[in-house]
Scaffold this active site. Structure first.
Site: not given
Ligand SMILES: Cc1ncc(COP(=O)(O)O)c(C=O)c1O
Lengths: 405, 146
Positions: B62-64
């Site tokens: 869920g983190c770029e």
């Protein structure tokens, strides 16, 4: 700088993001909507909301006429031969999935499917799935060092029997443009079906499917100043007629009994269920909007802006552009040396500048470029010199913050 | 999943006073430029996670950017190791650790990331819709402690 009449039609653009005016440069993700699109949808819900193609009453007849009028508008807009060639979908993604599913019976074990290396996942994964279902082989069409489609490599690939070639018209990451007219001719001469993802072209280039000469063309309403939730699959009628429907049910049927079902005629056989009526009507208003402006002129101006932006970006310290050519449309991809693309995005956001930083749903392209991701700035019909100035200024501040001590 | 040993957790924890100071400086800054400059400086106070621990299994989804997170429970205290390949996210992690590293289960349960980041003037960065993943990191930290 004074506001152009085009820009005035987009209410969202007057917004402030904190103490900075909104600088919207993520048009490749979605474009903003002019007042008339918002109004057309509002009007439909307020005055003639009814289901289409089924009512025996006036309200439904009004809704159906408005809905079907948009199909004919689209037919003219892309120069389709027949209105039935325009299939309403929920967007490019659904259009390409519907197509890939529909072609199940066309693909045999060992068949070859070629896919553009710049393809958005929406124009890759459906073909990969189709290949897996049918035992076909999926092959990437290589890029040149300039990150353009390698025409010579494609020619070589086409020397072996090929069933289908899926191309990008305009790359959503790089903004590079494929010469579809020339490519489609070679592809069809080789006996393959030519599919084109026009999601990024439809808002930036004149699209004439006769002149392009491909077999299928897909695009989304929301990238051409229309609403989300509506898109189009265009196909040549004889081929379209052979597609197996992905969705079955509602209005797409001629007769149903518990032992068998006879599918109806095009376009309805590929449009099962209640369509996105308000969105189709909104899309019609978006076409009205596009027809109301001097599009040649607007597209030329937009391209000039893009070129200016390419030049100004390239002149900044530490900035690398990817596949930036003068004939690109809409988008520019870049990175700042030694910095994460996400950091650039977050710091630009602090200054009201909206751009996209990531893999842009094109992971194979990122792999080919050897990148984890990149920043992408993308223009729309209302973008102006002010946006460019603000963006460059904000990027300078960002560079100082990231690299300065 | 393989875990780093206790000394590496201790190394991260050594920085706790400096991190807390840095967090107060971020909270005190008025201009966004100052805030983000200080935030990125806070990130520099964190020891680098050695490359062998930058493993996919430890990545927070869920983190770029890439974010790696480890947890160790030691005498009723929850220790964390985290790092990212992006500066802002690394800074946000540093601030987060300043707030909750070495906390007890009760303290962790009572910790409100919303209140904490609002105090720092960074409420906007803590939202599930943000691709910086801060929200997912907080979630993961709390889950790991259970
Ligand atoms: C080239 C390209 N193809 C397909 C898509 C998918 O479009 P949609 O999400 O509207 O279905 C996009 C959207 O980003 C795109 O840029």
């Amino acid at each position: 700088m004074s506001r152009s009449p085009i820009r005035q039609q987009f209410p969202i653009l007057n917004q402030m993001m904190g103490s900075y005016p909104l600088c919207y440069l993520d048009n490749a993700a979605t474009s903003q909507k002019p007042e008339r699109v918002i109004q057309a949808m509002d009007d439909y819900y307020r005055r003639y909301n009814a289901n289409v193609h089924r009512g025996s009453y006036q309200l439904s007849a009004t809704a159906t006429s408005a809905f079907e009028a948009v199909r004919r508008q689209l037919q003219q807009f892309i120069h389709a031969a027949h209105p039935q060639e325009v299939i309403f979908t929920h967007g490019t993604t659904e259009a390409l999935n519907l197509l890939a599913y529909g072609l199940n019976k066309h693909i045999k074990p060992g068949d070859r499917i070629l896919v553009d290396s710049t393809a958005h996942h929406a124009n890759l994964v459906p073909w990969q799935q189709l290949a897996q279902r049918c035992g076909a082989e999926l092959i990437a069409i290589p890029l040149t060092d300039e990150l353009r489609l390698d025409r010579q490599a494609l020619r070589t690939l086409l020397q072996q029997p090929t069933r289908l070639v899926a191309l990008n018209h305009v790359s959503n990451v790089l903004g590079t443009v494929n010469d579809i007219a020339a490519l489609a001719q070679e592809i069809r001469a080789a006996g393959a079906i030519c599919v084109v993802d026009g999601a990024q072209a439809i808002g930036h280039l004149p699209v004439d499917v006769q002149q392009l000469g491909c077999d299928f063309y897909a695009f989304s309403g929301h990238k051409m100043y229309g609403p989300t939730g509506v898109g189009v699959l265009w196909g040549r009628l004889p081929l379209l007629a052979t597609l197996e429907p992905m969705l079955t049910g509602g209005e797409m049927i001629k007769t149903v009994s518990f032992t068998q079902t006879e599918f109806g005629e095009l376009p309805f056989r590929l449009e099962a269920g209640t369509p996105p009526i308000a969105e189709v009507i909104g899309l019609g208003a978006a076409i009205d909007f596009l027809n109301s402006v001097d599009r040649n002129n607007a597209q030329q101006q937009e391209q000039q802006l893009l070129q200016q932006l390419q030049q100004q970006l390239a002149a900044l310290p530490g900035i690398t552009l990817y596949g930036a050519h003068a004939d690109n449309r809409g988008a520019i991809a870049f990175n700042l040396a030694g910095e994460h693309h996400q950091d650039v995005g977050i710091l630009l956001d602090q200054q009201g500048v909206a751009i996209r930083c990531g893999h842009h749903c094109a992971m194979p392209l990122m792999d080919a470029m050897g990148l984890k991701g990149c920043c992408r700035v993308s223009l729309g019909i209302y973008s102006n010199a002010d946006d460019i100035t603000r963006f460059i200024q904000a990027l300078r501040t960002t560079i100082t913050l990231l690299t300065g001590e | 999943m393989e875990q780093p040993d206790q000394p590496l957790f201790a190394l991260f924890l050594q920085q706790q006073p400096q991190l807390q100071q840095a967090a107060e400086a971020v909270a005190a800054a008025n201009q966004w430029q100052d805030k983000y400059r200080l935030l990125m400086q806070a990130g520099k106070l964190l020891p680098q996670l050695p490359p062998q621990w930058q493993q996919d299994a430890a990545r927070v989804s869920g983190c770029e950017s890439a974010v790696w997170l480890y947890h160790l429970q030691q005498q009723q205290r929850h220790l964390y190791l985290a790092d990212s390949d992006a500066r802002v996210v690394r800074g946000l992690i540093a601030l987060l650790l300043a707030g909750i590293n070495n906390a007890s289960a009760t303290e962790l349960a009572a910790f409100s990331a919303e209140t904490y980041f609002a105090h720092l003037g960074l409420a906007g960065q803590l939202s599930p819709s943000r691709s910086n993943g801060l929200y997912a990191i907080v979630d993961m930290m709390k889950n790991l402690s259970k």
